[in-house]
Design an enzyme around this catalytic site. Structure first.
Site, short mmCIF file in Angstrom:
data_model
loop_
_atom_site.label_atom_id
_atom_site.label_comp_id
_atom_site.label_asym_id
_atom_site.label_seq_id
_atom_site.Cartn_x
_atom_site.Cartn_y
_atom_site.Cartn_z
N SER A 110 10.32 -47.25 -18.33
CA SER A 110 11.33 -47.99 -17.58
C SER A 110 11.73 -49.30 -18.26
O SER A 110 12.81 -49.82 -18.01
CB SER A 110 10.81 -48.28 -16.16
OG SER A 110 9.58 -48.98 -16.21
N ASP B 95 7.76 -57.94 -8.49
CA ASP B 95 7.81 -57.17 -9.75
C ASP B 95 7.79 -58.15 -10.92
O ASP B 95 8.79 -58.81 -11.20
CB ASP B 95 9.08 -56.31 -9.77
CG ASP B 95 9.20 -55.46 -11.04
OD1 ASP B 95 8.43 -55.68 -11.99
OD2 ASP B 95 10.10 -54.60 -11.09
N HIS C 217 9.30 -55.69 -14.90
CA HIS C 217 10.66 -55.44 -15.36
C HIS C 217 11.43 -56.77 -15.49
O HIS C 217 10.87 -57.83 -15.25
CB HIS C 217 11.37 -54.48 -14.41
CG HIS C 217 10.67 -53.16 -14.31
ND1 HIS C 217 9.74 -52.89 -13.30
CD2 HIS C 217 10.72 -52.05 -15.08
CE1 HIS C 217 9.27 -51.66 -13.47
NE2 HIS C 217 9.83 -51.13 -14.54
#
Length: 405
Positions: free
Chosen positions: A133, A381, A384
């Site tokens: 990702s 998060d 990312h």
């Protein structure tokens, strides 16, 4: 006679003095010439270093410079194909300074990203990101960087391979910018692009062709694999998934990581013509999940962070030097075998950017628990990256290498 002798001696003295002066002047001229030559050489070297010449400048070591005139390179709301996982402004983030930082190498400047020039380079070609990702985020960034110069009617997105292959196409250029989901590069039980969270992660360490057939004819390949390996032991399968005769064994992670990289590198050597295809391997993308590592409070993470880490050379525990060294070793071995895969060393420059993560400002794919809602740190998060943001700089580095390798 004495007078004549005096004249001879006086004349001889003049000659000696003249010769001495000539010698001194010659020495001065020689020394000056050497000094000027060295000075000119240094000036020339400085001019070379100050240019966009990749071999003379290490693009990966420098500093972040605040620049709210040139950055961001695009607007989040104007990117047609923005991902909700990375659209931090859309999901409520108010402090947007993370969008305004430019990477400045110590001895040169990055060339300005030119979307039209890149699309021309990609005319009738495929640029393919392969990995997890983080690499998908870099792919979204690249699509956002180029799609603004393509009319709406001349671009589209579609998926293949059960959703594993995502393709942006610029019709006028017959160019594609693609992402293929293969978080461990080799086959694994995490290969489903949606349902890949499994308690026991297992890899078929010698199997890669199932994935690789989708990359084989690409013109530019960008690989990564890191975070999905971060556990002490990996399950290795000799055989096929679902095969009752398959052999499973738990193996120390670094050993399995090297085995997977060797399988990948053997595929590269056999199937990719490096005279035709440019290849890159993106190094580890750092995480910022422990604030105490940069001087914050124990138990905190990237949540509420608005500033960068100021300490030059900072290296958090979320990045594993041993894994990075393994990648470098495999890439060097590939070079000795005639296959050139360049390392995009984004790790150190990204370590500083603790404020660039989505934190809580992203679409939540699963309902939040009451405990999470009461303490946002628990679902922040810190892996990312918000877009526009850090991955745009990764792509500026990639752009520089595509045009100047």
């Amino acid at each position: 006679m004495a007078k004549a002798h005096q004249i001879v001696v006086w004349t001889w003295g003049i000659r000696n003095t003249f010769r001495s002066l000539v010698a001194i002047l010659t020495t001065i001229l020689v020394v000056s010439a050497i000094y000027l030559t060295q000075d000119a050489g240094q000036a020339c070297e400085q001019r070379v270093v100050s240019s966009d010449s990749i071999p003379k400048c290490d693009l990966f070591f420098g500093k972040w410079v605040f620049d709210n005139e040139s950055y961001p390179l695009y607007k989040e709301q104007q990117c047609t194909f923005m991902s909700d996982q990375l659209a931090c402004e859309k999901f409520g983030r108010k402090d947007l300074n993370y969008q305004n930082w430019r990477w400045k190498p110590h001895h040169c400047d990055l060339p300005r990203f030119n979307a039209t020039a890149l699309l021309e380079r990609l005319r009738n070609k495929r640029l393919v990101f392969v990995g997890d990702s983080l690499n998908r985020g870099q792919w979204v960034s690249m699509v956002c960087l180029v799609e603004s110069v393509v009319p709406r009617s001349l671009k589209f997105m579609h998926t293949l391979a059960n959703g594993s292959l995502n393709i942006f196409k610029a019709i006028e250029y017959n160019a594609t910018i693609e992402f293929y989901w293969a978080p461990l590069l080799v086959e694994s039980n995490s290969d489903d692009p949606v349902n890949h969270r499994v308690p026991e992660r297992t890899v078929r360490i010698k199997a890669i062709e199932k994935h690789a057939k989708y990359w084989t004819d690409a013109d530019i390949l960008i690989f990564n694999t890191y975070l999905w390996w971060r556990r002490p032991v990996m399950n290795v399968l000799w055989g096929s998934f679902g095969d009752p005769d398959g052999v499973y064994k738990g193996v120390e992670m670094l050993r399995v990581y090297e085995m997977a990289l060797r399988t990948w590198s053997d595929w590269v050597e056999v199937h990719v013509n490096s005279n035709k295809t440019q290849m890159f391997f993106v190094s580890m993308s750092p995480t910022h999940e422990r604030a105490e590592e940069w001087g914050g409070a124990v138990g905190e993470n990237c949540y509420t962070e608005k500033e960068q880490i100021a300490k030059e050379g900072y290296w958090g525990k979320g990045s594993d030097p041993k894994m990075m060294q393994l990648v470098e070793k495999v890439l060097e071995d590939l070079r000795t075998r005639g296959s050139n895969v360049q390392m995009l060393n984004i790790t150190q420059l990204t370590e500083y950017r603790k404020e660039g993560h989505p934190s809580i400002y992203k679409k939540q794919w699963e309902p939040l628990t009451e405990e999470q809602i009461s303490d946002p740190r628990t679902y922040a998060d810190c892996i990312h990256w918000c877009l526009p943001g850090v991955p745009d700089v990764w792509n500026e580095l990639l752009y520089a290498h595509i045009f100047h390798q």
